[in-house]
Every structure is written in structure tokens, then in C-alpha cells.
Design an enzyme around this catalytic site. Structure first.
Site, PDB file in Angstrom:
ATOM      1  N   LYS A   1       0.463  -1.047   0.318  1.00 35.55           N
ATOM      2  CA  LYS A   1       0.333  -0.153   0.321  1.00 35.55           C
ATOM      3  C   LYS A   1       0.884   1.369   0.120  1.00 35.55           C
ATOM      4  O   LYS A   1      -0.146   2.188  -0.864  1.00 35.55           O
ATOM      5  CB  LYS A   1      -0.773   0.091   1.273  1.00 35.55           C
ATOM      6  CG  LYS A   1      -2.209  -1.174   0.744  1.00 35.55           C
ATOM      7  CD  LYS A   1      -3.239  -0.728   1.861  1.00 35.55           C
ATOM      8  CE  LYS A   1      -4.245  -1.049   1.195  1.00 35.55           C
ATOM      9  NZ  LYS A   1      -4.547  -2.601   1.702  1.00 35.55           N
TER      10      LYS A   1
ATOM     11  N   GLU B   1     -10.554   7.436   4.372  1.00 38.14           N
ATOM     12  CA  GLU B   1     -11.131   6.477   5.020  1.00 38.14           C
ATOM     13  C   GLU B   1     -10.005   5.755   4.752  1.00 38.14           C
ATOM     14  O   GLU B   1      -9.449   5.474   4.185  1.00 38.14           O
ATOM     15  CB  GLU B   1     -12.136   6.655   4.413  1.00 38.14           C
ATOM     16  CG  GLU B   1     -12.565   5.381   2.883  1.00 38.14           C
ATOM     17  CD  GLU B   1     -12.181   6.421   1.637  1.00 38.14           C
ATOM     18  OE1 GLU B   1     -12.111   7.465   1.621  1.00 38.14           O
ATOM     19  OE2 GLU B   1     -11.748   5.460   1.125  1.00 38.14           O
TER      20      GLU B   1
ATOM     21  N   SER C   1       1.248  -9.585  -0.775  1.00 40.43           N
ATOM     22  CA  SER C   1       1.589  -8.614  -0.884  1.00 40.43           C
ATOM     23  C   SER C   1       1.650  -7.524   0.286  1.00 40.43           C
ATOM     24  O   SER C   1       1.709  -6.077   0.557  1.00 40.43           O
ATOM     25  CB  SER C   1       0.220  -7.875  -1.062  1.00 40.43           C
ATOM     26  OG  SER C   1      -1.228  -8.987  -0.551  1.00 40.43           O
TER      27      SER C   1
HETATM   28  C1  LIG Z   1      -5.397  -3.718   1.615  1.00 47.80           C
HETATM   29  C2  LIG Z   1      -4.413  -5.146   1.151  1.00 47.80           C
HETATM   30  C3  LIG Z   1      -4.778  -6.027   0.234  1.00 47.80           C
HETATM   31  C4  LIG Z   1      -5.812  -5.534  -0.461  1.00 47.80           C
HETATM   32  O1  LIG Z   1      -5.963  -4.248  -1.440  1.00 47.80           O
HETATM   33  P1  LIG Z   1      -5.152  -4.361  -3.316  1.00 47.80           P
HETATM   34  O2  LIG Z   1      -5.855  -3.044  -3.558  1.00 47.80           O
HETATM   35  O3  LIG Z   1      -6.879  -5.579  -3.896  1.00 47.80           O
HETATM   36  O4  LIG Z   1      -4.654  -5.154  -3.684  1.00 47.80           O
HETATM   37  C5  LIG Z   1      -4.005  -6.937  -0.058  1.00 47.80           C
HETATM   38  N1  LIG Z   1      -2.917  -7.951   0.731  1.00 47.80           N
HETATM   39  C6  LIG Z   1      -2.236  -6.415   1.581  1.00 47.80           C
HETATM   40  C7  LIG Z   1      -1.617  -6.773   2.579  1.00 47.80           C
HETATM   41  C8  LIG Z   1      -3.299  -5.595   2.146  1.00 47.80           C
HETATM   42  O5  LIG Z   1      -3.066  -4.550   3.433  1.00 47.80           O
END
Ligand SMILES: *Cc1c(COP(=O)(O)O)cnc(C)c1O
Length: 400
Positions: A94, A116, A382
């Protein structure tokens, strides 16, 4: 590579095929247009690009590595690789778009970032970016979510952000969006509204995708360097879809790479027990843009659920909606239990504790590895799982 694709989508009005756009009251429409114009003018400039590049390297710790999972690949077959966004500063992908949005705010002469947050992950990433640039930060969060996600509230406050409790309606994400929009409209001169995924009205799905593109560019180069080829399969979880768009956008014009977006089927496919927007949703409208939407009988956004709070959104990015119709990406599902199993499996086999969101992508990769033993699989990890450990152990216990 992907530059032709990126130039083609979205079109001037912010459409990815039939999806996207900006459906807003006139005063907000004006604001979005102003942000769009500023983004086009500023983001192509040499100074913006070189400052962002320097931030990526010296502050965020990019490029993040691509890692070959030795033990998992041996156990399941296939060749499993992870793009380690969990090692990006603050522990998830993010920050890639939050640093971009905050840099844009600086170039636009803004003093404040407004957003938000649902589970608090976007709020923490944006508060991090605001601290870096010395900008004020105002995060709107439902009272119910504030109680559930208390550590993230504390993190935001430590980072200097002001967390505004939203006390009307169901006191969760939907009301927080309205509250943040109102605050932005009342102070648009001084502030920039920052969305947390490839969702919302134009230009956000494009902007956030562009800021996440670095993930795909790095991964493609790193994978090719490690193996001398491109991955057969590319896998990412999809909530709003930003980490997936980042990775996919690096491979989208490579016909030989198959792309998979993984959604949460939660507890079951019954209404309210999942957030499988692509699998069970229909084209519709949510938060000012067109996309696939999980809808109730009246056609309103349906209640959703996933064990991973970052994945429980009844809409999805307009670009994903288009890529589904084009059959360019295949959208699949993973249940809570499969994600929990993958959470422990990756922890114990490789010493990497994944975020529950990312564990959905890992779970699908493990399934695929068993069936396609000769193929390579690149997974977007992610985020890291520190935020989830207490919850997982309390609710599911340690594996035997
Ligand atoms: C917020 C989040 C997601 C989901 O958000 P996307 O916009 O779909 O990528 C996925 N993995 C992590 C670690 C997150 O914090």
C-alpha cells in the site's frame, strides 16, 4: 512490455471498456477533474519521476526481492516464487501508491491528506507518507472498525495522523467514505483526497495502478534475470485490486503468462459470507464508478465478509472488471480455511508469515503447483502477517 496497454487504458473519460468513469455530484466532479489535470501535468515531469524513484530506493527499500521457495516447491511441485512486497517499508504494497499520492499533493501545494480506512491498513500507510512529507493527515474511520482494529488506530496516532470517528449508520467503511468525501469537499483548496486501491472515480483507478506498476516492472526483470524466462503463471489476491494490478501490469502484454486474481469465498458462497465479487457479482455502480458489484435483491451493494479484512469489498477495480470480460485474467476463489492453512504452511516451510490477504494468493499457488508440476508460478506476497497473528491463533489455533 506493457507500455501500449497502459497508454490505451483508461480512455480520456476514465473508462476501462464499459467500466470506471466518475459518477458524482457536480461539485465533486469538478474536484476530480482538477486532480486528473494535475496528475497528467505533474506525474510525467522529470522532477516528479526522479523524486519518486529516489523515495522508492532510499525510503521504501525498493526493489523488493523475488524469492524462490525451495521447500514449498519441492513439497508441492511446480516452481513457486514470491514477489516480496511484505519487505516494502511498513510491511505491504500500500505504501507504493500512498507515497505517490502524497508526492502529488506536495507538487499541488496541498497541506493535508484526507482518506477513509476500513481495517486501518490504508490509514496507516497514508499516515506514514504524510509524516515523510510533513503533511497533515486526517483519516475517517467507523467507530465499529476503530474498536475492532485498535492497534492500527494507535499506529496512525503515533505517526501524527488525526483519526476522525464516524458515528452514523453502521459506523463502518461505507459511512467513513461519505464522511471523508464531505471533509474533502469542505477543504479541497488545501487538501488532497487519497484512495486506497484501484477503485473510486477517475482518476484514482488509473493513478493507483500507475503507482503500483513498479511492482510488475521489477518482478518481470528480476524473474527473467533469475530464470532466463518469464513466469508461466502470475497470481495475486484481489480486494479492490491494487496489488494485483501492480503485478499484472508488468506482464499484461506477455501472451505466454497466465494471470490469476484470487478472491475470498470466505465461509461459503451464501450471501454475506464471502466477497467473491468477480465470481458472483454483476456489473453495477458503487462509490461513483462502474464495476462488478455484489448486489442484494434490490440491487444495492451486498454485505460482504472475508477472514482477511483487506479483501471484503463488494466492488472491485474497473480495470479488473474489464480484464475479466476480455478473459485476460482468470478470477478464482479461496476460502477462509484454505487461506489459514496457507498462512501456516508458508510460515513453517519458508519462515515467512504472510498477511491473511496474501495467504489467499499463496493458497491458490499451492493448489496450482500440485496440478501443474512443471510450471513456474509468481505470487505477489502483498504484505506481512504481523497484524494478523493474534487473531489467527485465537480464532483458529495453532496447527497440530
Ligand atoms: C489492503 C491489502 C490488500 C487488498 O488490497 P488490494 O487493493 O486488492 O491490493 C491485499 N494485501 C494486503 C497486505 C493489504 O494490506
Amino acid at each position: 512490455m506493457s507500455e501500449n496497454y497502459l497508454k490505451k487504458y483508461p480512455n480520456e473519460e476514465g473508462y476501462f471498456g464499459a467500466y470506471g468513469g466518475a459518477f458524482l455530484p457536480p461539485h465533486l466532479e469538478q474536484e476530480m477533474k482538477r486532480i486528473t489535470d494535475a496528475y497528467y501535468a505533474i506525474s510525467k515531469s522529470h522532477s516528479f519521476i526522479s523524486e519518486l524513484r529516489s523515495i522508492r530506493k532510499h525510503y521504501q527499500g525498493r526493489p523488493t526481492p523475488v524469492y524462490f521457495c525451495n521447500r514449498l516447491s519441492e513439497k508441492y511441485g511446480g516452481r513457486i516464487y514470491l514477489k516480496r512486497e511484505d519487505l516494502n517499508h511498513s510491511g505491504a504494497h500500500k505504501l507504493n501508491h500512498c507515497m505517490g499520492e502524497a508526492l502529488l499533493a506536495k507538487y499541488m501545494g496541498k497541506k493535508k491528506l484526507i482518506a477513509e480506512t476500513g481495517a486501518g491498513q490504508h490509514g496507516v500507510a497514508l499516515a506514514t507518507a504524510a509524516a515523510y512529507f510533513g503533511l497533515e493527515c486526517e483519516i475517517h474511520m467507523g467507530e465499529v472498525d476503530m474498536a475492532k482494529e485498535h492497534p492500527n488506530v494507535v499506529r496512525m496516532e503515533i505517526l501524527g495522523a488525526k483519526v476522525i470517528p464516524v458515528t452514523h449508520g453502521l459506523k463502518t467503511l461505507k459511512e467513513a467514505v461519505d464522511s471523508a468525501f464531505d471533509a474533502y469537499v469542505n477543504d479541497s483548496e488545501n487538501s488532497l483526497y487519497c484512495i486506497g486501491s484501484v477503485v473510486g472515480p477517475h482518476p484514482f483507478p488509473m493513478m493507483v495502478r500507475d503507482f503500483q506498476h513498479v511492482v510488475g516492472v521489477e518482478a518481470r526483470e528480476q524473474f527473467a534475470e533469475m530464470t532466463g524466462e518469464l513466469p508461466d503463471n502470475v497470481v495475486a489476491c484481489v480486494g479492490g485490486g491494487s496489488n494485483a494490478m501492480g503485478l499484472f501490469s508488468g506482464f499484461i502484454e506477455d501472451e505466454e503468462c497466465k494471470l490469476y486474481g484470487v478472491e475470498p469465498s470466505g465461509k461459503s458462497f451464501k450471501p454475506g459470507e464471502h466477497a467473491a465479487t468477480m465470481t458472483l457479482g454483476k456489473p453495477g455502480m458503487i462509490h461513483g464508478f462502474k464495476c462488478y458489484v455484489l448486489q442484494d435483491d434490490e440491487g444495492n451493494p451486498a454485505p460482504v465478509y472475508s477472514v482477511a479484512s483487506g479483501l471484503d469489498y463488494p466492488g472491485v477495480g474497473p480495470e479488473h472488471s474489464m480484464l475479466k470480460d476480455m478473459k485476460k485474467v482468470e478470477y478464482v476463489t479461496i476460502s477462509d480455511q484454505e487461506a489459514i492453512d496457507a498462512f501456516y504452511e508458508l510460515s513453517r516451510m519458508e519462515g515467512i508469515i504472510p498477511a491473511l490477504e496474501s495467504a489467499h494468493a499463496v493458497a491458490y499457488a499451492l493448489k496450482m503447483a500440485k496440478e501443474h508440476k512443471r510450471e513456474s508460478i509468481l505470487v505477489n506476497l502483498s504484505g506481512r502477517g504481523d497484524k494478523d497473528i493474534d487473531f489467527v491463533v485465537d480464532k483458529f489455533g495453532l496447527p497440530k
